[in-house]
Design an enzyme around this catalytic site. Structure first.
Site, PDB file in Angstrom:
ATOM      1  N   LEU A  60      -1.993  10.464  -6.661  1.00 10.37           N
ATOM      2  CA  LEU A  60      -0.864   9.663  -7.118  1.00 10.37           C
ATOM      3  C   LEU A  60      -1.090   8.230  -6.671  1.00 10.37           C
ATOM      4  CD1 LEU A  60       2.213  11.935  -6.215  1.00 10.37           C
ATOM      5  CD2 LEU A  60       1.119  11.667  -8.449  1.00 10.37           C
ATOM      6  N   ASP A  61      -0.593   7.282  -7.449  1.00  6.93           N
ATOM      7  CA  ASP A  61      -0.677   5.880  -7.051  1.00  6.93           C
ATOM      8  C   ASP A  61      -0.016   5.682  -5.691  1.00  6.93           C
ATOM      9  OD1 ASP A  61      -1.870   5.317  -9.470  1.00  6.93           O
ATOM     10  OD2 ASP A  61      -0.019   4.620 -10.417  1.00  6.93           O
ATOM     11  N   ARG A  62      -0.408   4.631  -5.019  1.00  8.62           N
ATOM     12  CA  ARG A  62       0.083   4.352  -3.664  1.00  8.62           C
ATOM     13  C   ARG A  62       1.610   4.381  -3.593  1.00  8.62           C
ATOM     14  NH1 ARG A  62      -1.500   1.946   1.079  1.00  8.62           N
ATOM     15  NH2 ARG A  62       0.057   0.672   2.137  1.00  8.62           N
ATOM     16  N   THR A  77       3.721   5.784  -5.841  1.00  2.81           N
ATOM     17  CA  THR A  77       4.341   6.925  -6.524  1.00  2.81           C
ATOM     18  C   THR A  77       4.510   8.052  -5.512  1.00  2.81           C
ATOM     19  OG1 THR A  77       3.355   6.343  -8.652  1.00  2.81           O
ATOM     20  CG2 THR A  77       4.081   8.623  -8.380  1.00  2.81           C
ATOM     21  N   ARG A 130       2.767   4.694 -16.415  1.00  4.90           N
ATOM     22  CA  ARG A 130       3.144   3.290 -16.283  1.00  4.90           C
ATOM     23  C   ARG A 130       2.698   2.486 -17.505  1.00  4.90           C
ATOM     24  NH1 ARG A 130       0.735   1.750 -10.521  1.00  4.90           N
ATOM     25  NH2 ARG A 130       1.915  -0.178 -10.883  1.00  4.90           N
TER      26      ARG A 130
END
Length: 306
Positions: free
Chosen positions: A139-141, A143, A241
């Site tokens: 997951l993105d930082r 998220t 996103r």
């Protein structure tokens, strides 16, 4: 189909539906295990049947005991670091952890020690074993939500394949700007790198295929935000996103993709994960509660978690 951990071995009582398999076909055809590891086990004569070195070519007998060396100690390159973890599911083979924001999923360099993978490595090391833990996806930082980890290489290889074959279902919740007019929406738009920005992605006809399914949950007219549910057919970097920005409804707080700076991060949370356990064959459904303080997402009650 439960497994019983005995030292380096996982002991399994052979079920009726395995009677047509040999050890060779069980590992290669049924589980589709990693070829290099399976070959090494065969050369080392590492698999036991009823406590004795097993033949790889004789059909298995239901009720017999097979012991597989899943849990061999392996020196990890990941620096174990203590940090509180919200563990959503764990057994001898895998873990699902609820990731907070402002933490990377995995290290970007060998000396990095402050990622979720470092924290999971510490958690596993406290069980008294050296394990080569591995993240199956990321997951993105900024998220939050459910992240899947493998606790040994055999299950890690199978989970990688399951993810690629879309056998692991991940559902996200998000808040987007504006009123999403359709209750159901499919976004099919390829995603590639943005040559004008080092980290940003964009919709591009020459990019990788990307498909996102959107379901509208509720519109909040006072905040001009729509609460939505997202399912992915593909797992491209920044996919949700990019796709939501592309249709004119960027994530709230996602300033990289046109969202307004009304939250300290993009309002995206991986709230549900579903998979069939590759070893025990148990159906696993895990929900990740919201963990932002102060809260970002509205609480809509238990009817959301279906």
């Amino acid at each position: 189909m439960p497994t019983n951990k005995k030292g380096r071995y996982a002991e399994i009582i052979i079920p009726e539906n395995w009677k047509s398999f040999t050890i060779d076909t069980l590992l290669r055809d049924y589980w589709k295990g990693p070829k290099k590891l399976v070959h090494q086990w065969r050369m080392d004569r590492a698999i036991l049947l009823n406590g004795k070195t097993a033949s790889w070519s004789i059909p298995l007998t239901p009720g017999d005991s097979i012991s597989l060396p899943f849990f061999e100690n392996r020196k990890s390159t990941i620096i174990p670091t203590f940090h509180d973890l919200d563990v959503l599911y764990e057994d001898d083979h895998l873990m699902i952890v609820n990731k907070p924001s402002s933490i990377d999923t995995h290290p970007s360099s060998p000396e990095d020690s402050s990622t979720l993978l470092n924290f999971v490595a510490f958690h596993v090391s406290m069980q008294g074993e050296d394990r080569e833990v591995k993240h199956i996806h990321r997951l993105d930082r900024d998220t939050t939500g459910a992240v899947l980890f493998a606790k040994h290489p055999f299950v890690g290889a199978i989970l990688d394949r399951m993810l690629e074959e879309r056998q692991i279902k991940r559902t996200y919740l998000a808040l987007v700007h504006g009123d999403l007019k359709k209750n159901q929406l499919k976004i099919d738009a390829a995603i590639g790198r943005d040559r004008h920005h080092p980290t940003r992605r964009r919709v591009s006809p020459t990019g990788q295929k990307a498909v996102t399914h959107i379901e509208k949950i509720k519109y909040f007219p006072d905040k001009k935000l729509t609460f939505i549910k997202c399912n992915l057919e593909t797992g491209r970097t920044h996919q949700i996103r990019v796709h939501l920005s592309h249709i004119g409804h960027p994530l709230a707080g996602d300033t990289l993709y046109g969202g307004k700076n009304i939250f300290p991060r993009q309002a995206l949370h991986a709230y549900k994960m579903e998979l069939t356990h590759p070893i025990t064959e148990e159906c696993i459904t895990v929900y990740a509660p919201f963990i932002d303080q102060p809260p970002i997402f509205p609480e809509l009650g238990e009817n959301l978690f279906i």
